[in-house]
Write an enzyme that holds these catalytic residues in place. Structure first.
Site, PDB file in Angstrom:
ATOM      1  N   GLY A  75       0.661 -38.114 -27.832  1.00  0.00           N
ATOM      2  CA  GLY A  75      -0.037 -39.230 -28.479  1.00  0.00           C
ATOM      3  C   GLY A  75      -0.194 -39.050 -29.975  1.00  0.00           C
ATOM      4  O   GLY A  75      -1.200 -39.469 -30.562  1.00  0.00           O
ATOM      5  N   CYS A 133       8.328 -43.657 -30.706  1.00  0.00           N
ATOM      6  CA  CYS A 133       7.474 -42.856 -29.822  1.00  0.00           C
ATOM      7  C   CYS A 133       7.014 -43.695 -28.642  1.00  0.00           C
ATOM      8  O   CYS A 133       6.385 -44.742 -28.825  1.00  0.00           O
ATOM      9  CB  CYS A 133       6.250 -42.322 -30.558  1.00  0.00           C
ATOM     10  SG  CYS A 133       5.173 -41.368 -29.474  1.00  0.00           S
ATOM     11  N   LYS A 168      14.586 -43.035 -36.912  1.00  0.00           N
ATOM     12  CA  LYS A 168      14.668 -42.309 -35.636  1.00  0.00           C
ATOM     13  C   LYS A 168      14.608 -43.292 -34.477  1.00  0.00           C
ATOM     14  O   LYS A 168      13.607 -43.991 -34.288  1.00  0.00           O
ATOM     15  CB  LYS A 168      13.556 -41.271 -35.528  1.00  0.00           C
ATOM     16  CG  LYS A 168      13.644 -40.470 -34.227  1.00  0.00           C
ATOM     17  CD  LYS A 168      12.793 -39.236 -34.262  1.00  0.00           C
ATOM     18  CE  LYS A 168      12.903 -38.470 -32.958  1.00  0.00           C
ATOM     19  NZ  LYS A 168      12.105 -37.254 -32.970  1.00  0.00           N
ATOM     20  N   ILE A 194      18.264 -38.877 -30.005  1.00  0.00           N
ATOM     21  CA  ILE A 194      17.313 -39.822 -29.457  1.00  0.00           C
ATOM     22  C   ILE A 194      15.892 -39.233 -29.424  1.00  0.00           C
ATOM     23  O   ILE A 194      15.724 -38.020 -29.393  1.00  0.00           O
ATOM     24  CB  ILE A 194      17.689 -40.257 -28.012  1.00  0.00           C
ATOM     25  CG1 ILE A 194      17.778 -39.041 -27.079  1.00  0.00           C
ATOM     26  CG2 ILE A 194      18.948 -41.057 -28.000  1.00  0.00           C
ATOM     27  CD1 ILE A 194      18.064 -39.402 -25.598  1.00  0.00           C
ATOM     28  N   GLY A 220      14.571 -32.369 -23.231  1.00  0.00           N
ATOM     29  CA  GLY A 220      15.178 -31.163 -22.680  1.00  0.00           C
ATOM     30  C   GLY A 220      16.552 -31.419 -22.076  1.00  0.00           C
ATOM     31  O   GLY A 220      17.118 -32.507 -22.218  1.00  0.00           O
ATOM     32  N   GLY A 247      18.022 -32.271 -25.896  1.00  0.00           N
ATOM     33  CA  GLY A 247      18.440 -31.215 -24.973  1.00  0.00           C
ATOM     34  C   GLY A 247      19.382 -30.194 -25.569  1.00  0.00           C
ATOM     35  O   GLY A 247      20.147 -29.561 -24.844  1.00  0.00           O
TER      36      GLY A 247
HETATM   37  C1  FMN Z   1       5.756 -32.009 -27.321  1.00  0.00           C
HETATM   38  C2  FMN Z   1       6.617 -32.991 -28.062  1.00  0.00           C
HETATM   39  C3  FMN Z   1       6.073 -33.717 -29.134  1.00  0.00           C
HETATM   40  C4  FMN Z   1       6.858 -34.630 -29.837  1.00  0.00           C
HETATM   41  N1  FMN Z   1       6.316 -35.305 -30.899  1.00  0.00           N
HETATM   42  C5  FMN Z   1       7.087 -36.141 -31.646  1.00  0.00           C
HETATM   43  C6  FMN Z   1       6.570 -36.768 -32.814  1.00  0.00           C
HETATM   44  O1  FMN Z   1       5.421 -36.580 -33.215  1.00  0.00           O
HETATM   45  N2  FMN Z   1       7.393 -37.604 -33.501  1.00  0.00           N
HETATM   46  C7  FMN Z   1       8.707 -37.831 -33.142  1.00  0.00           C
HETATM   47  O2  FMN Z   1       9.418 -38.577 -33.823  1.00  0.00           O
HETATM   48  N3  FMN Z   1       9.224 -37.224 -32.036  1.00  0.00           N
HETATM   49  C8  FMN Z   1       8.461 -36.391 -31.293  1.00  0.00           C
HETATM   50  N4  FMN Z   1       8.992 -35.753 -30.189  1.00  0.00           N
HETATM   51  C9  FMN Z   1      10.400 -36.023 -29.802  1.00  0.00           C
HETATM   52  C10 FMN Z   1      11.341 -34.937 -30.316  1.00  0.00           C
HETATM   53  O3  FMN Z   1      11.357 -34.888 -31.729  1.00  0.00           O
HETATM   54  C11 FMN Z   1      12.781 -35.162 -29.775  1.00  0.00           C
HETATM   55  O4  FMN Z   1      13.247 -36.413 -30.228  1.00  0.00           O
HETATM   56  C12 FMN Z   1      12.837 -35.119 -28.249  1.00  0.00           C
HETATM   57  O5  FMN Z   1      11.984 -34.119 -27.743  1.00  0.00           O
HETATM   58  C13 FMN Z   1      14.246 -34.874 -27.724  1.00  0.00           C
HETATM   59  O6  FMN Z   1      14.755 -33.625 -28.134  1.00  0.00           O
HETATM   60  P1  FMN Z   1      14.724 -32.300 -27.195  1.00  0.00           P
HETATM   61  O7  FMN Z   1      15.313 -32.684 -25.872  1.00  0.00           O
HETATM   62  O8  FMN Z   1      15.566 -31.305 -27.947  1.00  0.00           O
HETATM   63  O9  FMN Z   1      13.307 -31.870 -27.075  1.00  0.00           O
HETATM   64  C14 FMN Z   1       8.220 -34.830 -29.468  1.00  0.00           C
HETATM   65  C15 FMN Z   1       8.754 -34.102 -28.395  1.00  0.00           C
HETATM   66  C16 FMN Z   1       7.976 -33.184 -27.704  1.00  0.00           C
HETATM   67  C17 FMN Z   1       8.604 -32.399 -26.570  1.00  0.00           C
END
Ligand code: FMN
Length: 307
Positions: A75, A133, A168, A194, A220, A247
């Site tokens: 959030g 988000c 984004k 994404i 992930g 991921g």
């Molecule tokens: C715990 C958590 C908090 C996140 N907070 C934000 C955020 O504040 N702003 C944002 O643009 N993306 C946020 N994301 C999304 C990540 O930047 C990323 O786009 C998403 O996790 C996919 O990448 P990954 O699979 O490598 O984790 C968050 C992701 C996670 C897991």
């Protein structure tokens, strides 16, 4: 091949020493990881989303593990733009790496107020605009869900800052290519994709959702194939630099995104599993290029053979 391969990339006139960034929300404001990795080895740090006012975020439980990743409904917990500038930016400014500030808001005016305050600061290389988000209405998905509203939000920001702007994008749409094209038309300098995919988990004993927010964002390994296909489609449709996220846990994953057309990549929840992931990927990219006698990482971007 003599010497080290060239991992540097240039996006919107900004030079990065390598294409590996950390994804917003998975790396705090950088300082949190200072004792764990050599931050100067990163191409750049993307901050947690910064909003106009400080936010406590959603009530707990806010995260849950899934078979191939995690769900989060944090959030947009953050210190707000004023404290960010006073307390967090000075540390980032001292680092020998690039700083990208991620901005979120619930109205276009909110985004603009944050951007205008950041305009007066030193030590920021780019802005990443979170219009994706899924966990709060202030998270911007209201803008990122439709090409028209994405255009409006990015255009307004473009008109009020000289920082390069990364839009984004959300995967929770019918056609991400349309939103990417709208961001390009609005004057974005790059797109990143994404953000997380909406998901949920249920406790069958309690018959209740596991997350207090009921749904959360999935990240992930589970989302990598989805992200990869979206990056490939968007890279084929826009002239803008594309930054791949979703991921990425190792050098093989990183290379897949680069071949699909991403000129840079972001590492998200892999930072929670192994804080050294980014550094290992930078080393792995160096090794891959050297072994194959490829001089520059940019020679690989979009190098997928589909014919
Ligand atoms: C715990 C958590 C908090 C996140 N907070 C934000 C955020 O504040 N702003 C944002 O643009 N993306 C946020 N994301 C999304 C990540 O930047 C990323 O786009 C998403 O996790 C996919 O990448 P990954 O699979 O490598 O984790 C968050 C992701 C996670 C897991």
């Amino acid at each position: 091949m003599k010497g080290r391969p060239d991992l540097s990339v240039k996006v919107a006139g900004v030079r990065f020493s390598n294409p590996v960034l950390v994804a917003s929300g998975t790396f705090g404001y950088g300082e949190e990881y200072n004792a764990l990795i050599d931050l100067s080895k990163l191409g750049g740090i993307i901050t947690k989303s910064v909003t106009l006012k400080p936010r406590e975020g959603n009530p707990p439980p806010r995260t849950v593990e899934t078979p191939a990743g995690m769900l989060n409904a944090i959030g947009l917990t953050n210190v707000g733009v004023d404290r960010f500038i006073k307390q967090k930016l000075p540390f980032l400014r001292r680092l020998n790496t690039r700083t990208i500030v991620n901005v979120a808001g619930s109205t276009v005016d909110d985004y603009l107020k944050v951007v205008k305050r950041l305009n007066r600061c030193k030590g920021i290389d780019m802005l990443e605009i979170n219009i994706s988000c899924p966990n709060v209405k202030e998270g911007g998905l209201a803008f990122g869900a439709r090409p028209e509203s994405a255009y409006e939000c990015i255009k307004q920001i473009r008109d009020h800052t000289s920082y390069p702007v990364i839009a984004k994008l959300s995967p929770n749409v019918t056609d991400i290519v349309q939103v990417a094209c709208a961001a390009e038309e609005a004057g974005a300098d790059a797109v990143s994709l994404i953000n997380t995919l909406v998901g949920m988990a249920i406790d069958v004993e309690e018959r209740k959702p596991v997350l207090a927010n009921i749904t959360g964002g999935l990240s992930g390994p589970a989302i990598k194939p989805v992200a990869l296909a979206m990056v490939w489609k968007v890279a084929g449709a826009v002239r803008l630099p594309v930054i791949g996220i979703g991921g990425i846990f190792n050098v093989q994953d990183a290379l897949e995104f680069i071949l699909a057309g991403a000129c840079m990549i972001q590492i998200g929840c892999a930072n929670f599993v192994d804080p050294q992931t980014t550094v290992k990927i930078v080393d792995g990219l160096n090794r891959y290029l050297k072994e194959r006698k490829i001089k520059r990482i940019t020679d690989l971007v979009g190098g997928l053979r589909t014919g």
